[in-house]
Design a protein around this motif. Structure first.
Motif, PDB file in Angstrom:
ATOM      1  N   ILE A   3       0.830  -1.185   0.000  1.00  0.00           N
ATOM      2  CA  ILE A   3       0.000   0.000   0.000  1.00  0.00           C
ATOM      3  C   ILE A   3       0.880   1.257   0.000  1.00  0.00           C
ATOM      4  CG2 ILE A   3      -0.228   0.490   2.475  1.00  0.00           C
ATOM      5  CD1 ILE A   3      -3.295   0.455   1.922  1.00  0.00           C
ATOM      6  N   GLY A  46       0.207   6.667  -7.246  1.00  0.00           N
ATOM      7  CA  GLY A  46      -1.191   6.280  -7.059  1.00  0.00           C
ATOM      8  C   GLY A  46      -1.608   6.390  -5.600  1.00  0.00           C
ATOM      9  N   ARG A  48      -3.491   7.676  -2.289  1.00  0.00           N
ATOM     10  CA  ARG A  48      -4.742   8.274  -1.800  1.00  0.00           C
ATOM     11  C   ARG A  48      -4.748   8.123  -0.292  1.00  0.00           C
ATOM     12  NH1 ARG A  48     -10.168   8.635  -3.910  1.00  0.00           N
ATOM     13  NH2 ARG A  48      -9.979   9.674  -5.913  1.00  0.00           N
ATOM     14  N   PRO A  49      -5.191   9.148   0.420  1.00  0.00           N
ATOM     15  CA  PRO A  49      -5.185   9.065   1.882  1.00  0.00           C
ATOM     16  C   PRO A  49      -6.053   7.911   2.372  1.00  0.00           C
ATOM     17  CG  PRO A  49      -5.682  11.302   1.140  1.00  0.00           C
ATOM     18  CD  PRO A  49      -5.694  10.421  -0.067  1.00  0.00           C
TER      19      PRO A  49
ATOM     20  N   ASP B 114     -10.272   3.832  -0.863  1.00  0.00           N
ATOM     21  CA  ASP B 114      -9.998   4.776   0.231  1.00  0.00           C
ATOM     22  C   ASP B 114     -10.433   4.204   1.579  1.00  0.00           C
ATOM     23  OD1 ASP B 114      -9.089   6.513  -1.640  1.00  0.00           O
ATOM     24  OD2 ASP B 114     -10.811   7.849  -1.590  1.00  0.00           O
ATOM     25  N   ARG B 134      -4.810  -2.554  -9.748  1.00  0.00           N
ATOM     26  CA  ARG B 134      -4.709  -1.896  -8.449  1.00  0.00           C
ATOM     27  C   ARG B 134      -5.218  -2.801  -7.331  1.00  0.00           C
ATOM     28  NH1 ARG B 134      -5.154   3.714  -8.969  1.00  0.00           N
ATOM     29  NH2 ARG B 134      -5.710   4.080  -6.816  1.00  0.00           N
ATOM     30  N   ALA B 138      -3.134  -4.490  -4.300  1.00  0.00           N
ATOM     31  CA  ALA B 138      -3.494  -4.261  -2.907  1.00  0.00           C
ATOM     32  C   ALA B 138      -3.981  -5.553  -2.245  1.00  0.00           C
ATOM     33  CB  ALA B 138      -4.569  -3.192  -2.820  1.00  0.00           C
TER      34      ALA B 138
END
Lengths: 333, 333
Positions: A3, A46, A48-49, B114, B134, B138
DNA sequence: CTGAAAGCGCTAACAT
DNA sequence: ATGTTAGCGCTTTCAG
C-alpha cells in the motif's frame, strides 16, 4: 505491491510527510509550488489518503450507518438509491445493516458504533432509549426515516401522512363512494397511524363511517387474506384505501384476477408512496406520493447540521401530492 | 461523555492495555480470571473495540465494497438483502456505492479503496483493467456478480444463463409454439448474451428460426417500445422470451392492458430471475429462477477464500430451475 | 509556509 | 499468561 502511504510520497517528492498530509487536507496552508510537487509524486505512486487512519484523528469516518429491514417494498430500495447517491456527493457512504426484527436492534446498533459512523439513518426500525443515550453520548446524530416516535428524542423525517390520508378521503367523498374501507399497515408504525387518522377524521367530518377495516401489516401474504376477508360478504366496499402501495398491489391481484371485480368500476383503490410500479399500466394506481428526494435531502441536512446530535429533536414533514391514475374514478360534479 | 477506549478499561480493571486487547481478540491466550475481570470493566463502561483503529494494524476493515447501478430491477434489492445479512454473520458489512454509469467506475473504485475494504462485489458494472491491477496489487479480492468478462481476470458468479435459455426454448417447442420471439437485455452484458445463445441454439436444433427479436435493454421504457414494435404487424409472436422478469412485467402491461391480448392464450411469456413479483397473481410469470441465496453464498466464498486475490479467476455458474406458472401453456403430449 | 514530533486506539512482537 | 514497547497511516500542534 504494498500500500502507498504519505511517507512514500514524501520521500519521492523530497518533502516532509506532514507536507503531504496538508496537501490532501482541504483548508490547510500550502504553497502552490509544494502542492504541485506533492500531487505529482502522489499521482505517480497512485497515492490516496487512508480514510480509516484519518478517522482515528479527525473523528470522521465518512461512514453513515443505514438500517433497513426489508427491501421488498419498493420504496426502500428507492430511498437507498437516492441516499447513497446524495451521500456520495458529500464524500460519505452508507454502511448497510439489515435488521430482521426489532429484537436485535441493540446488537445492530452496537455493531454500527463499532465502525465509528458519523451518523445513523434508521429507515425501518425503532430503537431503544438506552441506545439513544449511547449515540447522544458519542455525539452521533440519528435520524429516523419514514417514522417517528413521540416519546423518544430523535430527529425524524416523514411525509405528511395525516394530510395524505385526508386527501384520499376527500377524493372518495367527491367521487360519491358510500362503502369506504381501509387496509391498515403495521399498527406499531407512525405512518400507519397518521395515514389512518387523516383518512378517518376527514370521513367523519363528512358524516361517513368506515364500512370495513382490515389489517395487512404492510405484508404481502397478510394483505391477500385481508382482501379476501373484505370481499367475503354480499355487500363489499366500493372504495378502499391501502396504507401503502405494496399492499394495494397485492390486493389488486386478488380483486381483479381472483375475484373478478373491475377497478375502478366495481371498486376504487388508492395506495400510498407512489413507488415506480404504481405508474406501470398494469397497476396504474392512484396514490399519495412520498417525495423521496426531498425526504432524503432533509434527512441528510439533519444528519450534517452542526449540533444536531445535541439539539432538540426535529420532526420534518414533507408534503406529497395525490397522484390521480386509473384505479379511481373522476370526482363527480 | 467521550469515547471509551481500551485504556479506560485497563485502568478500571487494573490491568495493562494490551491485556484488554487480548480479551477482545479471538484466539489470544488469556486466563479465565483475566477475561472475566476485563469483561466486567468493559461492560461497565460500555467498551467496544474500534474496528477502524484495529484495521490500521490487522489490515482488515471488515468492510466489503458493493457496487450497484440501479435498484429498480427487484433482483438487486433481493441480492443486497441476502448479501448484507450473510456478510453480517461473518462480522462484515457492505459499504454501498451507486454507480450510475460505467464512465466513472475509475473514480468509484478509487473511493472504495480509500476505505481499505477487504473485498469488492461488483453487482452491476464492469471495471477497467487498470483498476483490476490496483486491486490485485493491494490484495483485494474482487467478485463480479451476475456478469463475467472473458478477457479480464475476475472471479465471477452467475446463474447458468445458457442452460436457462435452453430450458425456455424447450418449453416453447414442447408447447407447440411456431412464432417465437426474443426480447434482449443490454447487449454488453454476459447475462444477455448467454441467455439468448442458449435459447436460439436450442430452437435451431429443432429447426426453428426466431420469428422476431427486439431489444429492451433491461429498461422499462425501452421495453414498452420494443413490445409495441413486436405486435405492430398483422401476425404477431405466439411466445416471447424476455431476458429478465423486469422487462416481462413491463411488456405484460402493454400486451394485456394496452393491446388486449390474453396471456397465455394469445401469447405465452417467459422471464428470467424469478423475483418475488413474478409469483404474484397479477403477473404469475413463468420464469427461470436465479438462485439468489446460493449465488450470494458462492460470491462470499470466493471473497473470503484465502488466496482468492491472487489465484486464477474462477467463474461459478449456479443452476436454476424453470418455474412454470400461468403465463405459459402446458406442454402438449 | 514548512518540518519535527506527538499521538489517535489498537494489535503484535518481544520480553518476562 | 501478562506487561512493555513499537508502530499501523494519518492529522495537528509546535517551532522556526
Amino acid at each position: 505491491m504494498a500500500i502507498v502511504t504519505s511517507q512514500d510520497v514524501a520521500k519521492l517528492a523530497g518533502v516532509s510527510q506532514s507536507a503531504v498530509s496538508r496537501v490532501f487536507t482541504p483548508g490547510a496552508s500550502v504553497s502552490k509550488k509544494m502542492a504541485d510537487k506533492v500531487r505529482l509524486a502522489a499521482d505517480e505512486l497512485g497515492y490516496r489518503p487512508n480514510i480509516l487512519a484519518r478517522s482515528l484523528i479527525t473523528g470522521n469516518s465518512r461512514i453513515i450507518g443505514v438500517v433497513v429491514s426489508y427491501l421488498n417494498n419498493q420504496f426502500y430500495p428507492e430511498i437507498l438509491e437516492i441516499l447513497s447517491a446524495e451521500l456520495r456527493k458529500s464524500g460519505y457512504h452508507p454502511l448497510m445493516f439489515m435488521a430482521s426484527d426489532n429484537d436485535d436492534m441493540d446488537e445492530v446498533m452496537a455493531e454500527i458504533l463499532d465502525y465509528q459512523v458519523d451518523g445513523v439513518v434508521l429507515a425501518s426500525v425503532s430503537m431503544s432509549s438506552a441506545l439513544a443515550d449511547r449515540c447522544k453520548a458519542a455525539g452521533i446524530p440519528v435520524v429516523l426515516f419514514n417514522r417517528y416516535l413521540e416519546k423518544d428524542n430523535f430527529h425524524a423525517v416523514t411525509a405528511n401522512n395525516y394530510q395524505g390520508g385526508c386527501k384520499v378521503a376527500e377524493l372518495f367523498i367527491a367521487a360519491g363512494h358510500k362503502r369506504i374501507a381501509y387496509v391498515a399497515g403495521w399498527e406499531e408504525t407512525s405512518t400507519q397511524r397518521d395515514r389512518e387518522k387523516g383518512f378517518v377524521d376527514t370521513l367523519k367530518k363528512a358524516g361517513i363511517e368506515l364500512f370495513d377495516r382490515q389489517v395487512g401489516n404492510y405484508n404481502y401474504e397478510e394483505t391477500l387474506l385481508a382482501t379476501r376477508n373484505m370481499f367475503a360478504n354480499e355487500t363489499h366496499p366500493d372504495a378502499v384505501f391501502f396504507a401503502n402501495d405494496h399492499m394495494a398491489f397485492a390486493a389488486m391481484g386478488v380483486i381483479e384476477k381472483e375475484l373478478g371485480f373491475r377497478v375502478p368500476d366495481d371498486v376504487a383503490m388508492v395506495g400510498f408512496d407512489d413507488v415506480p410500479l404504481a405508474s406501470w399500466p398494469i397497476f396504474n394506481l392512484t396514490t399519495v406520493r412520498q417525495p423521496a428526494k426531498r425526504m432524503v435531502a432533509e434527512a441528510i441536512r439533519l444528519l450534517f447540521d452542526a449540533n444536531s446530535a445535541s439539539a432538540q429533536p426535529i420532526h420534518i414533514e414533507v408534503d406529497g401530492p395525490l397522484i390521480l391514475r386509473n384505479s379511481t374514478k373522476e370526482p363527480q360534479g
